[in-house]
Design an enzyme around this catalytic site. Structure first.
Site, PDB file in Angstrom:
ATOM      1  N   SER A  22       0.831  -1.219   0.000  1.00 15.33           N
ATOM      2  CA  SER A  22       0.000   0.000   0.000  1.00 15.33           C
ATOM      3  C   SER A  22       0.863   1.266   0.000  1.00 15.33           C
ATOM      4  O   SER A  22       0.514   2.259  -0.649  1.00 15.33           O
ATOM      5  CB  SER A  22      -0.975   0.012   1.190  1.00 15.33           C
ATOM      6  OG  SER A  22      -0.317   0.334   2.386  1.00 15.33           O
ATOM      7  N   ASN A  23       1.983   1.237   0.711  1.00 12.22           N
ATOM      8  CA  ASN A  23       2.861   2.414   0.673  1.00 12.22           C
ATOM      9  C   ASN A  23       3.489   2.578  -0.708  1.00 12.22           C
ATOM     10  O   ASN A  23       3.627   3.699  -1.199  1.00 12.22           O
ATOM     11  CB  ASN A  23       3.935   2.300   1.761  1.00 12.22           C
ATOM     12  CG  ASN A  23       3.369   2.648   3.122  1.00 12.22           C
ATOM     13  OD1 ASN A  23       2.949   3.776   3.360  1.00 12.22           O
ATOM     14  ND2 ASN A  23       3.318   1.668   4.020  1.00 12.22           N
ATOM     15  N   ARG A  74      22.994 -13.984   3.112  1.00  7.68           N
ATOM     16  CA  ARG A  74      22.537 -12.589   3.051  1.00  7.68           C
ATOM     17  C   ARG A  74      23.372 -11.767   2.061  1.00  7.68           C
ATOM     18  O   ARG A  74      22.855 -10.969   1.286  1.00  7.68           O
ATOM     19  CB  ARG A  74      22.649 -11.995   4.469  1.00  7.68           C
ATOM     20  CG  ARG A  74      21.770 -10.814   4.726  1.00  7.68           C
ATOM     21  CD  ARG A  74      21.810 -10.402   6.181  1.00  7.68           C
ATOM     22  NE  ARG A  74      21.153 -11.325   7.082  1.00  7.68           N
ATOM     23  CZ  ARG A  74      19.839 -11.472   7.198  1.00  7.68           C
ATOM     24  NH1 ARG A  74      19.025 -10.767   6.456  1.00  7.68           N
ATOM     25  NH2 ARG A  74      19.327 -12.339   8.055  1.00  7.68           N
ATOM     26  N   ILE A 101      16.459  -8.022   6.721  1.00  2.80           N
ATOM     27  CA  ILE A 101      17.578  -7.236   7.246  1.00  2.80           C
ATOM     28  C   ILE A 101      18.736  -7.307   6.257  1.00  2.80           C
ATOM     29  O   ILE A 101      19.023  -8.363   5.688  1.00  2.80           O
ATOM     30  CB  ILE A 101      17.981  -7.771   8.636  1.00  2.80           C
ATOM     31  CG1 ILE A 101      16.848  -7.459   9.626  1.00  2.80           C
ATOM     32  CG2 ILE A 101      19.294  -7.167   9.107  1.00  2.80           C
ATOM     33  CD1 ILE A 101      16.988  -8.123  10.962  1.00  2.80           C
ATOM     34  N   ASN A 116      13.196   4.459   4.839  1.00  7.66           N
ATOM     35  CA  ASN A 116      12.266   3.394   5.245  1.00  7.66           C
ATOM     36  C   ASN A 116      11.076   4.029   5.941  1.00  7.66           C
ATOM     37  O   ASN A 116      11.200   5.098   6.548  1.00  7.66           O
ATOM     38  CB  ASN A 116      12.980   2.446   6.221  1.00  7.66           C
ATOM     39  CG  ASN A 116      12.074   1.336   6.720  1.00  7.66           C
ATOM     40  OD1 ASN A 116      11.377   0.685   5.942  1.00  7.66           O
ATOM     41  ND2 ASN A 116      12.057   1.111   8.028  1.00  7.66           N
ATOM     42  N   HIS A 118       8.401   3.188   9.006  1.00  2.05           N
ATOM     43  CA  HIS A 118       8.237   2.291  10.161  1.00  2.05           C
ATOM     44  C   HIS A 118       6.944   2.673  10.879  1.00  2.05           C
ATOM     45  O   HIS A 118       6.699   3.862  11.126  1.00  2.05           O
ATOM     46  CB  HIS A 118       9.432   2.436  11.100  1.00  2.05           C
ATOM     47  CG  HIS A 118       9.337   1.543  12.298  1.00  2.05           C
ATOM     48  ND1 HIS A 118       9.617   0.196  12.243  1.00  2.05           N
ATOM     49  CD2 HIS A 118       8.967   1.799  13.566  1.00  2.05           C
ATOM     50  CE1 HIS A 118       9.422  -0.332  13.439  1.00  2.05           C
ATOM     51  NE2 HIS A 118       9.030   0.612  14.268  1.00  2.05           N
ATOM     52  N   ASP A 154      15.833   0.302  12.585  1.00  2.83           N
ATOM     53  CA  ASP A 154      14.844   1.331  12.946  1.00  2.83           C
ATOM     54  C   ASP A 154      15.448   2.468  13.768  1.00  2.83           C
ATOM     55  O   ASP A 154      14.825   2.978  14.710  1.00  2.83           O
ATOM     56  CB  ASP A 154      13.665   0.698  13.716  1.00  2.83           C
ATOM     57  CG  ASP A 154      12.981  -0.397  12.919  1.00  2.83           C
ATOM     58  OD1 ASP A 154      12.927  -0.287  11.684  1.00  2.83           O
ATOM     59  OD2 ASP A 154      12.501  -1.365  13.534  1.00  2.83           O
TER      60      ASP A 154
HETATM   61  C1  GRF Z   1       3.693  -0.805   6.881  1.00  5.63           C
HETATM   62  O1  GRF Z   1       2.996  -0.721   8.093  1.00  5.63           O
HETATM   63  C2  GRF Z   1       5.105  -0.339   7.040  1.00  5.63           C
HETATM   64  O2  GRF Z   1       5.244   0.726   7.936  1.00  5.63           O
HETATM   65  C3  GRF Z   1       5.765  -1.561   7.599  1.00  5.63           C
HETATM   66  O3  GRF Z   1       5.194  -2.633   6.902  1.00  5.63           O
HETATM   67  C4  GRF Z   1       3.887  -2.255   6.465  1.00  5.63           C
HETATM   68  C5  GRF Z   1       3.861  -2.415   4.975  1.00  5.63           C
HETATM   69  O4  GRF Z   1       2.585  -2.165   4.450  1.00  5.63           O
HETATM   70  N1  GRF Z   1       7.193  -1.461   7.488  1.00  5.63           N
HETATM   71  P1  GRF Z   1       2.403  -2.025   2.878  1.00  5.63           P
HETATM   72  O5  GRF Z   1       3.003  -3.280   2.242  1.00  5.63           O
HETATM   73  O6  GRF Z   1       3.097  -0.793   2.428  1.00  5.63           O
HETATM   74  O7  GRF Z   1       0.911  -1.965   2.672  1.00  5.63           O
END
Ligand code: GRF
Length: 222
Positions: A22-23, A74, A101, A116, A118, A154
């Site tokens: 979604s982001n 990794r 990570i 990022n 968070h 973070d």
């Molecule tokens: C979000 O809450 C973000 O802050 C966290 O993981 C989630 C990802 O959501 N790191 P989306 O995949 O962007 O919907």
């Protein structure tokens, strides 16, 4: 150029995801505006089944999985990621729900060029289950943070934050939903600040240009 219009090169951005996206979708949508300072040039997922990959492709963004499970460790996974980003001419990386990570070498290679989001008001509630952590702590305000990525999880310099109330009767799911609305608004605003030069790293702090005062006002009113 006709009418002396100013052109500005857009920062080439890659978004790294692991899931829903979604982001990522909110960043892609914001970047469609002609005056947005970043172009989303690539989406990579470490999980082939990440639903966000389908959404990225539907939006016309080059998107593919680099399955971390197919790499022995990794470092080799991170090297493949790094090669892909460089081949695409990526200048800035946005982590958006990327649940993996990095090796210290990858973080060092992208230092100052990777941000990022968070789901907490850092430095509170690092790691996972942040909404449950907030409820257990009894805070009345919770929220989200966009920060530069540093080796410590973070913990990087903060670019932008948005807060939401914690309401009586909230559970982790209801609180997560309220925070996510703000995440989806905050991330595009924060990326615009970083890509547009309104915010930059100076040592361990983010400093804002005077031009960013207006943007800061926009962030406060989110
Ligand atoms: C979000 O809450 C973000 O802050 C966290 O993981 C989630 C990802 O959501 N790191 P989306 O995949 O962007 O919907």
């Amino acid at each position: 150029m006709a009418s002396g219009a100013k052109t500005r090169t857009k920062t080439r951005v890659a978004i790294l995801i692991s899931g829903r996206g979604s982001n990522m979708v909110s960043l892609i949508a914001a970047a469609e505006a002609a005056d947005y300072p970043a172009a989303i040039a690539l989406v990579l997922a470490n999980r082939p089944e990440a639903p966000g990959l389908v959404l990225a492709k539907a939006a016309g963004i080059p998107a593919r999985a680099i399955d971390h499970k197919t790499f022995p460790d990794r470092e080799t996974f991170d090297a493949a990621l790094d090669a892909e980003l460089r081949a695409a001419g990526i200048e800035l990386v946005c982590l958006a729900g990327f649940m993996r990570i990095f090796s210290s070498g990858f973080v060092a290679a992208w230092a100052g060029r990777m941000i990022n989001i968070h789901p907490s008001l850092l430095p509170l509630f690092k790691g996972t289950h942040t909404h449950a952590q907030a409820l257990a702590a009894g805070v009345r305000l919770h929220g989200c943070t966009v920060h530069y990525v540093v080796p410590e999880l973070d913990a990087g310099p903060i670019v932008a934050q948005a807060a939401v109330p914690v309401r009586p009767g909230d559970d982790p799911a209801s609180l997560a939903a309220r925070v996510l609305v703000q995440e989806n608004r905050l991330y595009p605003a924060a990326l615009a600040l970083v890509a547009g030069g309104g915010a930059r790293l100076e040592g361990e702090r983010v400093v804002f240009t005077s031009d960013a005062a207006q943007a800061d006002g926009a962030l406060r009113s989110l």
